[in-house]
Scaffold this motif. Structure first.
Motif: not given
Length: 348
Positions: A55-61
């Motif tokens: 979830m965090h990686r999707r937000l960063v992307k």
């Protein structure tokens, strides 16, 4: 001149490696037990980071600031967990009196039946007041120690949540940290082992979450069909309990059956028990082999041994941490085998 044959020397070398590894593991476990107030939040934070990392990686992307993305992720998990706890507690409060009444009625029926057959249940009932007076002081001290345990658990949970925030925010700096701490050319190997271990834990948490979601949905639908009150809350309890292998499923299923017994009677309680058992059979024979075999390469017998060892060391918390830690250890072993065990001797 060799004093011992090569097979004996290799066997002795392997024995030395096993003894050294066992000693290091034992010392590590003893240190973790002694400093559990600091170690447990770190381990829980690593599990939370593995679960919330996608979830965090999707937000960063999506071009969200890393700190804001980590904060949003932590707030989301607090909201989900808090909502699930609220639903479960509300459902249990609504049916608590009925559960107690049903259990009391069942106990009275058993007492009348076995008492008439000449058993000693009547004697136990007559000595109940004496037993309560004898153990009253122990119960009071137990309540005091229970309050302290709850306070320690809350403090560790808050610390774990803060660590999850920092682990998510600074996850991109982990490789640089490893290279700064580990000297020489060993940094690449340590980094590879850490990545493989974290990927194993991440796969385990992802598979467990998917299995827990399927269990919760199936049991919730079954309880709704049976018209059992608080079906959504009981489904949330099943979802949370699925993260504790075996014990969580047993406790959450027992609560669902008790609620059905309290509100809908004995027959519906049997149907609820059938739903719970059917879901557990589905999980054990279909979901676990299919899903976890793709995320964590671990035999079910090894999982049971790891859970038993974790329970003997740290109780319920040990049961929660045993499988992901074992998965991480297997990830490290696989990385070492890939790097050093697959090399074939070259032909002369």
């Amino acid at each position: 001149m060799q004093l011992l044959p090569d097979p004996v020397r290799r066997f002795a070398a392997w024995c030395a490696v096993i003894l050294l590894t066992a000693g290091v593991v034992y010392v590590g476990i003893r240190l973790a037990v002694e400093f559990r107030t600091a170690v447990v939040p770190v381990l829980l934070a690593l599990l939370g980071t593995a679960l919330l990392g996608p979830m965090h990686r999707r937000l960063v992307k999506a071009r969200v600031n890393r700190s804001i993305a980590a904060a949003v992720t932590c707030v989301a998990v607090v909201a989900v967990v808090g909502g699930a706890v609220y639903i479960v507690v509300a459902a249990l409060i609504d049916t608590g009196d009925q559960i107690v009444a049903s259990l009391k009625q069942a106990a009275e029926s058993l007492a009348e039946h076995f008492g008439a057959a000449g058993t000693s249940l009547d004697d136990v009932a007559s000595n109940a007041k004496e037993l309560l007076a004898k153990f009253g002081g122990t119960a009071a001290s137990g309540v005091i120690s229970g309050v302290s345990v709850v306070g320690e658990a809350i403090a560790m949970a808050v610390l774990a949540l803060l660590l999850v925030f920092f682990f998510l925010r600074d996850s991109d700096k982990a490789a640089d940290t490893v290279h700064a701490v580990v000297p020489g050319g060993a940094a690449d190997t340590v980094e590879a082992m850490a990545r493989r271990a974290f990927e194993a834990v991440e796969g385990f948490m992802r598979g467990t979450t998917f299995i827990a979601l399927i269990d919760a949905l199936c049991i919730t639908v079954g309880l709704l069909v049976l018209d059992v009150p608080g079906a959504v809350g009981l489904g949330a309890l099943v979802f949370v309990g699925a993260y504790i292998p075996y014990l969580g499923a047993f406790l959450s299923g027992a609560v669902a059956v008790l609620v059905a017994l309290a509100d809908r009677g004995f027959v519906i309680a049997l149907w609820a028990l059938g739903v719970v058992l059917a879901v557990q059979v589905l999980e054990g024979h279909v979901l676990q082999p299919v899903i976890q075999s793709r995320t964590v390469q671990m035999h079910p017998a090894l999982v049971m041994v790891a859970i038993t060892a974790g329970a003997s060391v740290a109780g319920v918390l040990g049961m929660l941490l045993a499988v992901p830690l074992t998965a991480a250890a297997f990830g490290v072993v696989q990385e070492l085998r890939t790097r050093y065990g697959s090399a074939e001797p070259s032909d002369a």
